[in-house]
Design a protein around this motif. Sequence first.
Motif, PDB file in Angstrom:
ATOM      1  N   ILE A 115       0.693  -1.711   0.132  1.00 17.80           N
ATOM      2  CA  ILE A 115       0.177   0.149  -0.445  1.00 17.80           C
ATOM      3  C   ILE A 115       1.020   1.472   0.472  1.00 17.80           C
ATOM      4  N   PRO A 116       1.404   1.640  -0.618  1.00 16.17           N
ATOM      5  CA  PRO A 116       1.623   3.518  -1.148  1.00 16.17           C
ATOM      6  C   PRO A 116       1.385   4.260  -0.594  1.00 16.17           C
ATOM      7  N   GLU A 117       1.954   4.825   0.560  1.00 11.67           N
ATOM      8  CA  GLU A 117       1.439   5.948   1.027  1.00 11.67           C
ATOM      9  C   GLU A 117       2.377   7.502   0.312  1.00 11.67           C
ATOM     10  N   GLY A 118       1.253   8.418   0.431  1.00  8.42           N
ATOM     11  CA  GLY A 118       1.827   9.992   0.404  1.00  8.42           C
ATOM     12  C   GLY A 118       2.020  10.698   1.174  1.00  8.42           C
ATOM     13  N   TYR A 119       3.462  10.686   1.834  1.00  2.00           N
ATOM     14  CA  TYR A 119       3.396  11.379   3.111  1.00  2.00           C
ATOM     15  C   TYR A 119       3.534  12.641   3.053  1.00  2.00           C
ATOM     16  N   ILE A 120       2.305  14.152   3.516  1.00  2.00           N
ATOM     17  CA  ILE A 120       2.967  15.071   3.161  1.00  2.00           C
ATOM     18  C   ILE A 120       3.840  15.890   4.806  1.00  2.00           C
ATOM     19  N   VAL A 121       5.147  15.694   5.371  1.00  2.00           N
ATOM     20  CA  VAL A 121       5.556  15.982   6.064  1.00  2.00           C
ATOM     21  C   VAL A 121       5.765  17.511   6.935  1.00  2.00           C
ATOM     22  N   LEU A 122       4.823  18.124   8.083  1.00  2.00           N
ATOM     23  CA  LEU A 122       4.573  18.896   8.624  1.00  2.00           C
ATOM     24  C   LEU A 122       5.673  19.754   9.803  1.00  2.00           C
ATOM     25  N   ASN A 123       6.142  18.705   9.946  1.00  2.00           N
ATOM     26  CA  ASN A 123       6.686  19.291  11.605  1.00  2.00           C
ATOM     27  C   ASN A 123       8.206  19.090  11.498  1.00  2.00           C
ATOM     28  N   GLY A 124       8.639  20.724  11.038  1.00  2.00           N
ATOM     29  CA  GLY A 124      10.381  20.535  10.544  1.00  2.00           C
ATOM     30  C   GLY A 124      11.056  20.083  11.787  1.00  2.00           C
ATOM     31  N   GLU A 125      10.829  20.448  12.876  1.00  2.00           N
ATOM     32  CA  GLU A 125      11.289  19.257  13.966  1.00  2.00           C
ATOM     33  C   GLU A 125      11.273  17.786  14.339  1.00  2.00           C
ATOM     34  N   SER A 126      10.320  17.454  13.542  1.00  2.00           N
ATOM     35  CA  SER A 126      10.642  15.979  13.301  1.00  2.00           C
ATOM     36  C   SER A 126      11.379  15.111  13.030  1.00  2.00           C
ATOM     37  N   THR A 127      12.041  14.204  13.563  1.00  2.00           N
ATOM     38  CA  THR A 127      13.162  13.545  13.087  1.00  2.00           C
ATOM     39  C   THR A 127      12.690  12.735  11.489  1.00  2.00           C
ATOM     40  N   VAL A 161      -0.931  12.387   6.348  1.00  2.00           N
ATOM     41  CA  VAL A 161      -0.620  14.011   6.875  1.00  2.00           C
ATOM     42  C   VAL A 161      -0.214  13.605   8.427  1.00  2.00           C
ATOM     43  N   GLU A 162       1.381  14.276   8.491  1.00  2.00           N
ATOM     44  CA  GLU A 162       2.282  13.951   9.439  1.00  2.00           C
ATOM     45  C   GLU A 162       3.229  14.973  10.271  1.00  2.00           C
ATOM     46  N   TYR A 163       2.474  14.645  11.287  1.00  2.00           N
ATOM     47  CA  TYR A 163       3.003  16.216  12.409  1.00  2.00           C
ATOM     48  C   TYR A 163       3.951  15.945  13.244  1.00  2.00           C
ATOM     49  N   SER A 164       3.909  14.385  13.467  1.00  2.00           N
ATOM     50  CA  SER A 164       4.720  13.902  13.952  1.00  2.00           C
ATOM     51  C   SER A 164       5.650  14.135  15.024  1.00  2.00           C
ATOM     52  N   GLY A 165       4.853  14.448  17.086  1.00  2.00           N
ATOM     53  CA  GLY A 165       5.454  14.884  17.475  1.00  2.00           C
ATOM     54  C   GLY A 165       4.926  15.835  18.340  1.00  2.00           C
ATOM     55  N   THR A 166       3.935  16.463  17.312  1.00  2.00           N
ATOM     56  CA  THR A 166       2.863  17.870  18.000  1.00  2.00           C
ATOM     57  C   THR A 166       1.895  18.060  17.142  1.00  2.00           C
ATOM     58  N   PHE A 167       0.463  18.651  17.494  1.00  2.00           N
ATOM     59  CA  PHE A 167      -0.426  17.828  17.216  1.00  2.00           C
ATOM     60  C   PHE A 167      -0.794  19.115  16.104  1.00  2.00           C
ATOM     61  N   GLY A 168      -0.922  18.880  14.940  1.00  2.00           N
ATOM     62  CA  GLY A 168      -0.778  19.596  13.879  1.00  2.00           C
ATOM     63  C   GLY A 168      -2.066  20.808  13.526  1.00  2.00           C
ATOM     64  N   ASP A 169      -1.944  21.469  12.733  1.00  2.00           N
ATOM     65  CA  ASP A 169      -3.016  22.725  12.127  1.00  2.00           C
ATOM     66  C   ASP A 169      -4.648  22.085  11.439  1.00  2.00           C
ATOM     67  N   MET A 170      -5.007  22.244  11.968  1.00  2.00           N
ATOM     68  CA  MET A 170      -7.154  20.919  11.657  1.00  2.00           C
ATOM     69  C   MET A 170      -7.373  21.362  10.457  1.00  2.00           C
ATOM     70  N   GLU A 171      -7.426  23.218  10.496  1.00  2.00           N
ATOM     71  CA  GLU A 171      -7.046  24.191   9.089  1.00  2.00           C
ATOM     72  C   GLU A 171      -6.978  23.410   7.969  1.00  2.00           C
ATOM     73  N   LEU A 172      -5.247  23.279   8.416  1.00  2.00           N
ATOM     74  CA  LEU A 172      -4.718  23.100   6.644  1.00  2.00           C
ATOM     75  C   LEU A 172      -5.422  21.196   6.810  1.00  2.00           C
ATOM     76  N   ALA A 173      -4.756  20.562   7.712  1.00  2.00           N
ATOM     77  CA  ALA A 173      -6.305  19.287   7.048  1.00  2.00           C
ATOM     78  C   ALA A 173      -7.054  19.034   6.259  1.00  2.00           C
ATOM     79  N   ALA A 174      -8.500  19.694   6.944  1.00  2.00           N
ATOM     80  CA  ALA A 174      -9.267  20.429   6.484  1.00  2.00           C
ATOM     81  C   ALA A 174      -9.676  20.507   4.863  1.00  2.00           C
ATOM     82  N   ASP A 175      -8.368  21.193   4.369  1.00  2.00           N
ATOM     83  CA  ASP A 175      -8.088  21.380   3.031  1.00  2.00           C
ATOM     84  C   ASP A 175      -7.794  20.732   2.443  1.00  2.00           C
ATOM     85  N   ILE A 176      -6.847  19.384   2.908  1.00  2.00           N
ATOM     86  CA  ILE A 176      -6.031  18.192   2.390  1.00  2.00           C
ATOM     87  C   ILE A 176      -7.121  17.355   1.664  1.00  2.00           C
ATOM     88  N   ARG A 177      -8.306  17.101   2.439  1.00  2.00           N
ATOM     89  CA  ARG A 177      -9.515  16.565   3.325  1.00  2.00           C
ATOM     90  C   ARG A 177     -10.469  16.772   1.989  1.00  2.00           C
TER      91      ARG A 177
END
Length: 229
Positions: A115-127, A161-177
Amino acid sequence: MRDEIKTWRHVFKLDPDRDILDDDLELICMSGTDAIMVGGSSGITYDNTVDLMSRVRRYELPCVLEVSDLEAVVPGFDLYMIPMVLNTQHSQWMIGRHVQAIEQYSHLIPWELLIPEGYIVLNGESTVAQLTDAITDLDADTAAAYAQAADRLLQLPVVYVEYSGTFGDMELAADIRRVTRNARIFYGGGVVDEQTARQASQICDTVIVGNIVYNDLQQALKTVSAVKA
């Protein structure tokens, strides 16, 4: 089994490089979550992946491997999730390493289980952001464009939608959705209690819960009912 991901609302993501007691693992696997995803950004080996998979296999729920290191690919998982980082600055994290894997192991690859996953990585501090040199300061329009490219151009079944380690911007997530027609939207990052789980579930199709398992198991368990309510 591939179609089963369309029904997943809640998934626990467990890291082979982190310790978890048998009693705690039982609570996680019997919690009502839809699947266990095994994966992490560092410290993943064949041995610790085999160990975790064999322990999860005692329970009757899907167990999938998110492939982050070729040396840690273990046979016996129900599905293999293949990340493709859409907003990386280096093609190896989008397709380069995937080509290397096919060159080496094409005769062994269970294509029907991938199953391929298209990651959008949004937390610049994450590993994962630092490892892949992802461009994380995306505005809503650009993030949505990445999602549309994954959904309509590449026809990927999952946009993560990957924010890894922090809770993300739900408005931005809604735009993606809003701009995604066919791909399922996975959300991961900072889901630590019922409130954050509920917020993410109201926008995204599948909520991935990870780090809180190791920091506060009782709060982690509560996220299942919060997502499915």
